[in-house]
Design a protein around this motif. Structure first.
Motif, PDB file in Angstrom:
ATOM      1  N   UNK A  21       0.829  -1.208   0.000  1.00  0.00           N
ATOM      2  CA  UNK A  21       0.000   0.000   0.000  1.00  0.00           C
ATOM      3  C   UNK A  21       0.865   1.262   0.000  1.00  0.00           C
ATOM      4  N   UNK A  22       1.926   1.247   0.794  1.00  0.00           N
ATOM      5  CA  UNK A  22       2.822   2.396   0.844  1.00  0.00           C
ATOM      6  C   UNK A  22       3.508   2.597  -0.513  1.00  0.00           C
ATOM      7  N   UNK A  23       3.954   1.491  -1.105  1.00  0.00           N
ATOM      8  CA  UNK A  23       4.584   1.573  -2.421  1.00  0.00           C
ATOM      9  C   UNK A  23       3.647   2.154  -3.467  1.00  0.00           C
ATOM     10  N   UNK A  24       2.382   1.724  -3.441  1.00  0.00           N
ATOM     11  CA  UNK A  24       1.383   2.270  -4.370  1.00  0.00           C
ATOM     12  C   UNK A  24       1.182   3.758  -4.114  1.00  0.00           C
ATOM     13  N   UNK A  25       1.084   4.132  -2.837  1.00  0.00           N
ATOM     14  CA  UNK A  25       0.798   5.520  -2.464  1.00  0.00           C
ATOM     15  C   UNK A  25       1.897   6.480  -2.925  1.00  0.00           C
ATOM     16  N   UNK A  26       3.142   6.039  -2.817  1.00  0.00           N
ATOM     17  CA  UNK A  26       4.251   6.933  -3.172  1.00  0.00           C
ATOM     18  C   UNK A  26       4.815   6.653  -4.564  1.00  0.00           C
ATOM     19  N   UNK A  27       4.232   5.687  -5.264  1.00  0.00           N
ATOM     20  CA  UNK A  27       4.694   5.376  -6.617  1.00  0.00           C
ATOM     21  C   UNK A  27       6.010   4.627  -6.657  1.00  0.00           C
ATOM     22  N   UNK A  28       6.308   3.885  -5.610  1.00  0.00           N
ATOM     23  CA  UNK A  28       7.554   3.117  -5.531  1.00  0.00           C
ATOM     24  C   UNK A  28       7.258   1.669  -5.932  1.00  0.00           C
ATOM     25  N   UNK A  29       7.570   1.336  -7.180  1.00  0.00           N
ATOM     26  CA  UNK A  29       7.260   0.012  -7.717  1.00  0.00           C
ATOM     27  C   UNK A  29       8.030  -1.075  -6.979  1.00  0.00           C
ATOM     28  N   UNK A  30       9.285  -0.787  -6.610  1.00  0.00           N
ATOM     29  CA  UNK A  30      10.105  -1.783  -5.903  1.00  0.00           C
ATOM     30  C   UNK A  30       9.489  -2.110  -4.544  1.00  0.00           C
ATOM     31  N   UNK A  31       9.079  -1.096  -3.800  1.00  0.00           N
ATOM     32  CA  UNK A  31       8.470  -1.307  -2.488  1.00  0.00           C
ATOM     33  C   UNK A  31       7.152  -2.073  -2.627  1.00  0.00           C
ATOM     34  N   UNK A  32       6.385  -1.721  -3.642  1.00  0.00           N
ATOM     35  CA  UNK A  32       5.123  -2.420  -3.889  1.00  0.00           C
ATOM     36  C   UNK A  32       5.376  -3.900  -4.192  1.00  0.00           C
ATOM     37  N   UNK A  33       6.377  -4.176  -5.020  1.00  0.00           N
ATOM     38  CA  UNK A  33       6.723  -5.564  -5.359  1.00  0.00           C
ATOM     39  C   UNK A  33       7.211  -6.334  -4.138  1.00  0.00           C
ATOM     40  N   UNK A  34       8.012  -5.672  -3.300  1.00  0.00           N
ATOM     41  CA  UNK A  34       8.484  -6.320  -2.074  1.00  0.00           C
ATOM     42  C   UNK A  34       7.296  -6.670  -1.179  1.00  0.00           C
TER      43      UNK A  34
END
Length: 58
Positions: A21-34
């Motif tokens: 959710x945080x990755x989606x919110x900030x546009x961080x694809x790597x964090x979203x994938x993790x």
């Protein structure tokens, strides 16, 4: 008593949902994938713990 793998697996699922959710919110694809990977790993570990619980009950 629940197997420790179920507890740890459930915690990983929650952690993964937060990271995703945080990755989606900030546009961080790597964090979203993790986050997605953590969720999957947690679900597998939770399932293993469930199997152990069933075996212990017999």
């Amino acid at each position: 008593m629940m197997d420790k793998d179920r507890v740890i697996g459930s915690a990983k699922v929650v952690k993964g949902k937060i990271k995703e959710a945080l990755g989606k919110a900030v546009g961080d694809v790597k964090l979203e994938s993790e986050g997605k990977a953590d969720k999957f790993e947690g679900k597998v570990q939770n399932a293993v713990g469930g199997i152990k619980d069933v075996i212990k009950e017999k």
